[in-house]
Design a protein around this motif. Structure first.
Motif, mmCIF file in Angstrom:
data_model
loop_
_atom_site.group_PDB
_atom_site.id
_atom_site.type_symbol
_atom_site.label_atom_id
_atom_site.label_comp_id
_atom_site.label_asym_id
_atom_site.label_seq_id
_atom_site.Cartn_x
_atom_site.Cartn_y
_atom_site.Cartn_z
ATOM 1 N N MET A 14 -4.300 -0.035 7.084
ATOM 2 C CA MET A 14 -5.417 -0.243 6.162
ATOM 3 C C MET A 14 -6.103 1.085 5.835
ATOM 4 O O MET A 14 -6.469 1.333 4.682
ATOM 5 C CB MET A 14 -6.404 -1.237 6.763
ATOM 6 N N LEU A 15 -6.285 1.902 6.868
ATOM 7 C CA LEU A 15 -6.919 3.201 6.645
ATOM 8 C C LEU A 15 -6.065 4.072 5.725
ATOM 9 O O LEU A 15 -6.582 4.720 4.811
ATOM 10 C CB LEU A 15 -7.147 3.904 7.979
ATOM 11 N N VAL A 16 -4.754 4.077 5.959
ATOM 12 C CA VAL A 16 -3.863 4.881 5.127
ATOM 13 C C VAL A 16 -3.879 4.374 3.684
ATOM 14 O O VAL A 16 -3.893 5.164 2.732
ATOM 15 C CB VAL A 16 -2.431 4.850 5.697
ATOM 16 N N ALA A 17 -3.891 3.045 3.502
ATOM 17 C CA ALA A 17 -3.952 2.486 2.146
ATOM 18 C C ALA A 17 -5.256 2.870 1.448
ATOM 19 O O ALA A 17 -5.264 3.206 0.250
ATOM 20 C CB ALA A 17 -3.811 0.963 2.206
ATOM 21 N N LEU A 18 -6.371 2.853 2.185
ATOM 22 C CA LEU A 18 -7.659 3.249 1.612
ATOM 23 C C LEU A 18 -7.664 4.719 1.239
ATOM 24 O O LEU A 18 -8.143 5.102 0.152
ATOM 25 C CB LEU A 18 -8.774 2.939 2.612
ATOM 26 N N GLN A 19 -7.130 5.557 2.118
ATOM 27 C CA GLN A 19 -7.066 6.982 1.811
ATOM 28 C C GLN A 19 -6.169 7.250 0.605
ATOM 29 O O GLN A 19 -6.474 8.097 -0.238
ATOM 30 C CB GLN A 19 -6.542 7.749 3.026
ATOM 31 N N ALA A 20 -5.046 6.539 0.527
ATOM 32 C CA ALA A 20 -4.144 6.719 -0.611
ATOM 33 C C ALA A 20 -4.824 6.362 -1.919
ATOM 34 O O ALA A 20 -4.624 7.030 -2.949
ATOM 35 C CB ALA A 20 -2.895 5.853 -0.407
ATOM 36 N N HIS A 21 -5.663 5.303 -1.900
ATOM 37 C CA HIS A 21 -6.372 4.892 -3.115
ATOM 38 C C HIS A 21 -7.458 5.902 -3.492
ATOM 39 O O HIS A 21 -7.599 6.273 -4.663
ATOM 40 C CB HIS A 21 -6.983 3.513 -2.899
ATOM 41 N N LEU A 22 -8.218 6.365 -2.479
ATOM 42 C CA LEU A 22 -9.325 7.273 -2.766
ATOM 43 C C LEU A 22 -8.845 8.679 -3.118
ATOM 44 O O LEU A 22 -9.451 9.355 -3.967
ATOM 45 C CB LEU A 22 -10.269 7.328 -1.566
ATOM 46 N N LEU A 23 -7.779 9.127 -2.459
ATOM 47 C CA LEU A 23 -7.311 10.493 -2.657
ATOM 48 C C LEU A 23 -6.208 10.600 -3.696
ATOM 49 O O LEU A 23 -5.732 11.710 -3.974
ATOM 50 C CB LEU A 23 -6.808 11.062 -1.321
ATOM 51 N N GLY A 24 -5.804 9.465 -4.266
ATOM 52 C CA GLY A 24 -4.797 9.506 -5.325
ATOM 53 C C GLY A 24 -3.418 9.887 -4.853
ATOM 54 O O GLY A 24 -2.685 10.593 -5.571
ATOM 55 N N TRP A 25 -3.035 9.456 -3.654
ATOM 56 C CA TRP A 25 -1.696 9.747 -3.173
ATOM 57 C C TRP A 25 -0.661 9.037 -4.048
ATOM 58 O O TRP A 25 -0.916 7.953 -4.582
ATOM 59 C CB TRP A 25 -1.546 9.298 -1.720
ATOM 60 N N PRO A 26 0.533 9.610 -4.205
ATOM 61 C CA PRO A 26 1.558 8.979 -5.063
ATOM 62 C C PRO A 26 2.021 7.647 -4.486
ATOM 63 O O PRO A 26 2.107 7.475 -3.269
ATOM 64 C CB PRO A 26 2.686 10.014 -5.077
ATOM 65 N N LYS A 27 2.319 6.709 -5.381
ATOM 66 C CA LYS A 27 2.754 5.380 -4.970
ATOM 67 C C LYS A 27 4.216 5.182 -5.335
ATOM 68 O O LYS A 27 4.682 5.622 -6.393
ATOM 69 C CB LYS A 27 1.908 4.305 -5.656
ATOM 70 N N ASP A 28 4.925 4.510 -4.459
ATOM 71 C CA ASP A 28 6.321 4.185 -4.719
ATOM 72 C C ASP A 28 6.397 2.892 -5.529
ATOM 73 O O ASP A 28 5.415 2.148 -5.638
ATOM 74 C CB ASP A 28 7.075 4.021 -3.401
ATOM 75 N N THR A 29 7.549 2.627 -6.096
ATOM 76 C CA THR A 29 7.738 1.381 -6.830
ATOM 77 C C THR A 29 7.797 0.207 -5.863
ATOM 78 O O THR A 29 8.141 0.364 -4.690
ATOM 79 C CB THR A 29 9.024 1.437 -7.652
ATOM 80 N N ARG A 30 7.479 -0.988 -6.350
ATOM 81 C CA ARG A 30 7.523 -2.178 -5.507
ATOM 82 C C ARG A 30 8.973 -2.461 -5.107
ATOM 83 O O ARG A 30 9.848 -2.572 -5.968
ATOM 84 C CB ARG A 30 6.932 -3.374 -6.240
ATOM 85 N N PRO A 31 9.251 -2.575 -3.817
ATOM 86 C CA PRO A 31 10.645 -2.759 -3.385
ATOM 87 C C PRO A 31 11.157 -4.153 -3.745
ATOM 88 O O PRO A 31 10.425 -5.138 -3.694
ATOM 89 C CB PRO A 31 10.572 -2.571 -1.872
ATOM 90 N N SER A 32 12.440 -4.200 -4.096
ATOM 91 C CA SER A 32 13.089 -5.475 -4.386
ATOM 92 C C SER A 32 13.611 -6.093 -3.093
ATOM 93 O O SER A 32 13.670 -5.443 -2.038
ATOM 94 C CB SER A 32 14.240 -5.267 -5.363
ATOM 95 N N LEU A 33 14.013 -7.359 -3.181
ATOM 96 C CA LEU A 33 14.566 -8.042 -2.016
ATOM 97 C C LEU A 33 15.858 -7.375 -1.554
ATOM 98 O O LEU A 33 16.089 -7.222 -0.340
ATOM 99 C CB LEU A 33 14.821 -9.509 -2.342
ATOM 100 N N LEU A 34 16.675 -6.934 -2.482
ATOM 101 C CA LEU A 34 17.916 -6.259 -2.127
ATOM 102 C C LEU A 34 17.632 -4.947 -1.401
ATOM 103 O O LEU A 34 18.303 -4.615 -0.410
ATOM 104 C CB LEU A 34 18.746 -5.991 -3.388
#
Length: 242
Positions: free
Chosen positions: A1-21
C-alpha cells in the motif's frame, strides 16, 4: 500500500495491466522460487524444523536452484558469496558480543526489574501493556542485537503478560515484530547496518526514503497489537491455539 501511494504521489512509471496468459506464464516461471514458502509453511505445520533451520534449508535450496536450474551462478561465485557472508556474519557476531556485555551490565544494575515496575500501571489494558513492551523492545533493538534484547526483556514481562490474559503466541509475535523494527532503527540497528552495507549507501543517503517505511511498520505493529486474531489465525488453523 505504501509503495502504491508513493508511486501515485511521485509519478512512478506504471506497467500495463497483465493478462491472464501473462499471469500463467509468470506463475510457471516462478515455480522454482515458489517452492520456498511451501517448504517453510509445510515444515512449520508438520513441526519438521524451526525457523532457524528453515533459513538454512532455504539458503541451501536457493544455492542449488541457482547453480543447477538457473545456471547463473558459478562455483567461484558461490565461494565469493560464502566469503562475503562470513565477513558480514563476523561483524554481526562482534556486535552481538558487545550487546551481550551490555545485557549483563543491565542485568546486574537491576534494569529489567525497573522495566517491570514501569510497565505495571499498563496492566489494566492488554493493548496498552503490549504497546509499552513493544516500545521498550524497539528501544533495546536500536542498541542491542535481537537475541540479547529478548533475553533482557522476556523473563521480566512474559509472566506479567500471561497473568493478565495475553495469549503467549500473540505476545511472542508482537515481541518478534518489535525486535524486527528495532533492528532497522538508528543508530546501532544491526539490520540497518547490514542493509546499508548491501546497498553501499550511507545513513544520510538513505534517510530521505527511510522513514515512511518505518511508519508503515509501526502501523502494522499497532494492528497486530490491537487485533490479536491477525497473529492467532494461522496458529489456530494449525491446532496450536484453541
Amino acid at each position: 500500500m505504501l509503495v502504491a501511494l508513493q508511486a501515485h504521489l511521485l509519478g512512478w512509471p506504471k506497467d500495463t495491466r497483465p493478462s491472464l496468459l501473462f499471469l500463467l506464464r509468470s506463475l510457471r516461471a516462478a515455480a522454482v522460487p515458489l517452492v520456498i514458502p511451501l517448504v517453510i509453511l509445510g515444515g512449520f505445520y508438520l513441526g519438521a524444523f524451526t525457523a532457524t533451520e528453515a533459513g538454512a534449508i532455504v539458503a541451501l535450496y536457493s544455492l542449488i536452484a541457482a547453480r543447477l536450474y538457473y545456471r547463473n551462478l558459478s562455483w567461484m561465485e558461490i565461494l565469493r558469496i560464502g566469503y562475503d557472508s562470513a565477513i558480514l556474519t563476523a561483524v554481526v557476531v562482534f556486535l552481538l558480543a558487545v550487546a551481550t556485555i551490555f545485557q549483563y551490565l543491565m542485568g546486574v544494575t537491576g534494569v529489567p526489574l525497573l522495566l517491570g515496575e514501569i510497565l505495571r500501571p499498563l496492566e489494566s489494558a492488554q493493548w496498552l501493556f503490549l504497546l509499552g513492551v513493544a516500545l521498550i523492545t524497539m528501544v533495546f533493538g536500536m542498541v542491542l542485537e535481537g537475541l540479547p534484547a529478548a533475553v533482557v526483556l522476556i523473563p521480566v514481562v512474559f509472566p506479567i503478560a500471561t497473568r493478565i490474559g495475553i495469549n503467549p503466541i500473540h505476545f511472542d509475535i508482537v515481541q518478534t515484530a518489535a525486535v524486527g523494527i528495532g533492528l532497522f532503527l538508528p543508530p546501532m540497528g544491526v539490520g540497518l547496518l547490514m542493509a546499508l552495507k548491501f546497498a553501499e549507501v550511507s545513513v544520510g543517503e538513505h534517510a530521505r526514503g527511510y522513514w515512511p517505511y518505518v511508519l508503515a511498520l509501526l502501523i502494522g505493529l499497532m494492528l497486530i497489537i490491537c487485533l490479536p486474531e491477525l497473529s492467532l489465525m494461522i496458529p489456530r488453523s494449525a491446532g496450536f491455539v484453541r
